[in-house]
Design a protein around this motif. Structure first.
Motif, short mmCIF file in Angstrom:
data_model
loop_
_atom_site.label_atom_id
_atom_site.label_comp_id
_atom_site.label_asym_id
_atom_site.label_seq_id
_atom_site.Cartn_x
_atom_site.Cartn_y
_atom_site.Cartn_z
N THR A 68 0.80 -1.22 0.00
CA THR A 68 0.00 0.00 0.00
C THR A 68 0.84 1.27 0.00
N THR A 69 2.16 1.17 0.20
CA THR A 69 3.03 2.33 0.25
C THR A 69 4.05 2.28 -0.87
N THR A 70 4.03 3.30 -1.71
CA THR A 70 4.96 3.34 -2.85
C THR A 70 6.41 3.36 -2.40
N VAL A 71 6.69 4.08 -1.32
CA VAL A 71 8.07 4.19 -0.82
C VAL A 71 8.61 2.81 -0.48
N ASN A 72 7.80 1.99 0.19
CA ASN A 72 8.25 0.64 0.55
C ASN A 72 8.55 -0.19 -0.68
N THR A 73 7.69 -0.11 -1.70
CA THR A 73 7.90 -0.86 -2.92
C THR A 73 9.21 -0.47 -3.59
N LYS A 74 9.48 0.84 -3.65
CA LYS A 74 10.73 1.33 -4.26
C LYS A 74 11.95 0.85 -3.48
N ASN A 75 11.86 0.90 -2.15
CA ASN A 75 12.97 0.45 -1.32
C ASN A 75 13.26 -1.03 -1.51
N ILE A 76 12.18 -1.83 -1.63
CA ILE A 76 12.35 -3.27 -1.86
C ILE A 76 13.03 -3.52 -3.20
N GLU A 77 12.59 -2.80 -4.23
CA GLU A 77 13.20 -2.96 -5.55
C GLU A 77 14.69 -2.64 -5.51
N ARG A 78 15.05 -1.56 -4.80
CA ARG A 78 16.46 -1.19 -4.69
C ARG A 78 17.26 -2.29 -4.00
N ASP A 79 16.70 -2.82 -2.91
CA ASP A 79 17.40 -3.87 -2.16
C ASP A 79 17.60 -5.13 -3.02
N LEU A 80 16.56 -5.48 -3.79
CA LEU A 80 16.63 -6.70 -4.60
C LEU A 80 17.64 -6.57 -5.75
N LEU A 81 17.93 -5.32 -6.16
CA LEU A 81 18.81 -5.13 -7.31
C LEU A 81 20.19 -4.61 -6.95
N LEU A 82 20.49 -4.52 -5.65
CA LEU A 82 21.86 -4.19 -5.25
C LEU A 82 22.78 -5.36 -5.59
N LEU A 83 23.88 -5.07 -6.23
CA LEU A 83 24.78 -6.13 -6.65
C LEU A 83 25.28 -6.95 -5.46
N GLU A 84 25.56 -6.26 -4.33
CA GLU A 84 26.09 -6.97 -3.15
C GLU A 84 25.02 -7.77 -2.42
N ASN A 85 23.74 -7.62 -2.82
CA ASN A 85 22.66 -8.37 -2.17
C ASN A 85 22.26 -9.63 -2.92
N GLN A 86 22.91 -9.91 -4.03
CA GLN A 86 22.45 -11.00 -4.89
C GLN A 86 22.75 -12.38 -4.30
N LEU A 87 21.74 -13.27 -4.45
CA LEU A 87 21.91 -14.68 -4.10
C LEU A 87 21.93 -15.49 -5.39
N PRO A 88 22.74 -16.55 -5.43
CA PRO A 88 22.75 -17.40 -6.63
C PRO A 88 21.34 -17.88 -6.94
N PHE A 89 20.94 -17.75 -8.19
CA PHE A 89 19.56 -18.02 -8.57
C PHE A 89 19.19 -19.48 -8.38
N TYR A 90 20.15 -20.38 -8.59
CA TYR A 90 19.83 -21.81 -8.47
C TYR A 90 19.47 -22.18 -7.04
N ILE A 91 20.00 -21.44 -6.06
CA ILE A 91 19.65 -21.68 -4.66
C ILE A 91 18.19 -21.29 -4.41
N LEU A 92 17.79 -20.13 -4.96
CA LEU A 92 16.40 -19.69 -4.82
C LEU A 92 15.44 -20.68 -5.48
N GLU A 93 15.86 -21.23 -6.63
CA GLU A 93 15.02 -22.20 -7.32
C GLU A 93 14.85 -23.47 -6.48
N LYS A 94 15.92 -23.93 -5.86
CA LYS A 94 15.84 -25.12 -5.02
C LYS A 94 14.94 -24.89 -3.81
N LEU A 95 15.06 -23.70 -3.20
CA LEU A 95 14.22 -23.38 -2.05
C LEU A 95 12.75 -23.28 -2.46
N TYR A 96 12.51 -22.75 -3.65
CA TYR A 96 11.13 -22.61 -4.12
C TYR A 96 10.47 -23.97 -4.30
#
Length: 261
Positions: free
Chosen positions: A22-50
């Motif tokens: 419901t808050t645009t600011v929160n959505t923008k902050n989440i997007e920034r966090d997800l796209l920070l290079l130092e925040n990245q997790l290997p995608f295959y790990i996320l797939e296994k967890l999913y």
């Protein structure tokens, strides 16, 4: 994963009273966090967890995590108005699309035109390109195009009096919106390319090209009036400074725009 699954539905019940939606600011902050290079997790790990997530109605609609992630980042997809089946079909024609390293790699694959990847179109860097106002003086016009990746820039000659060899030249540039997030997103993408795709740095090539085209405020104004750039920054100078700053970070030895230049 819960965030992605909940975003994938329009149910009022799921979104009500949740500040993440419901808050645009929160959505923008989440997007920034997800796209920070130092925040990245290997995608295959996320797939296994999913795969371990208990099956729900929402998960049945997204059989794999890549499909779910692309839904979250679809705002960056020039083809987002298409059906999911059409988008999936288009993505599957891109080599390597189903083996991303992480979220930033997913965004990069969304941005890159298919023919860039599949043809290996990349040349030793040696372009010299003038600003938009200087190009206009030699009868080159600027034409916005839609439903194309912003990287898919083309040069077209339109005959005026072909029997005299007279042509009018058009630089066809897909529309791009430049806002407060642009420097952050492009900066993370070019940093990632510098280390992982030095010979296929498509985003970096684009940044360099735009930096060449917009040298003065008049150059930006020309692209804005043409409908090519939607400038959401405060001034035209801010846009120039943004691309100049990003361009200064580049070490570009190859470019996908050599022939275009």
């Amino acid at each position: 994963m819960e965030l992605f699954l909940r975003r994938s539905t329009q149910s009022q019940y799921i979104h009500d009273n949740d500040p993440l939606f419901t808050t645009t600011v929160n959505t923008k902050n989440i997007e920034r966090d997800l796209l920070l290079l130092e925040n990245q997790l290997p995608f295959y790990i996320l797939e296994k967890l999913y795969e371990l997530v208990p099956t729900t109605r929402l998960q049945k609609e997204h059989s794999n995590f890549l499909d779910l992630a692309r839904q979250w980042f679809k705002i960056y997809d020039p083809y987002r108005a298409w059906s999911r089946q059409e988008i999936n079909k288009r993505m599957k024609l891109k080599q390597g699309w189903d083996r991303p390293n992480h979220f930033i790699d997913v965004i990069r694959y969304i941005f890159i035109p298919r023919h860039f990847i599949n043809t290996g179109y990349y040349d030793k860097f040696d372009p010299v390109i003038r600003s938009t106002t200087k190009l206009q003086r030699v009868w080159i016009s600027f034409e916005p195009v839609s439903e194309r990746s912003f990287l898919d820039i083309t040069f077209k000659k339109v005959p005026i009096l072909s029997w005299l060899g007279l042509y009018r030249s058009r630089l066809q540039i897909p529309q791009a919106m430049i806002d407060d997030l642009s420097e952050f997103i492009l900066g993370n993408l070019i940093l990632f390319e510098q280390y992982h795709y030095p010979y296929h740095a498509y985003i970096s090539s684009y940044v360099n090209l735009i930096a060449c085209l917009v040298q003065k405020e008049g150059d930006v104004n020309l692209l804005v009036e043409s409908g090519i750039v939607l400038n959401k920054l405060s001034t035209d100078k801010e846009l120039i400074d943004l691309f100049r700053t990003l361009d200064n970070q580049l070490q570009l030895d190859y470019s996908c725009y050599k022939d275009l230049s």
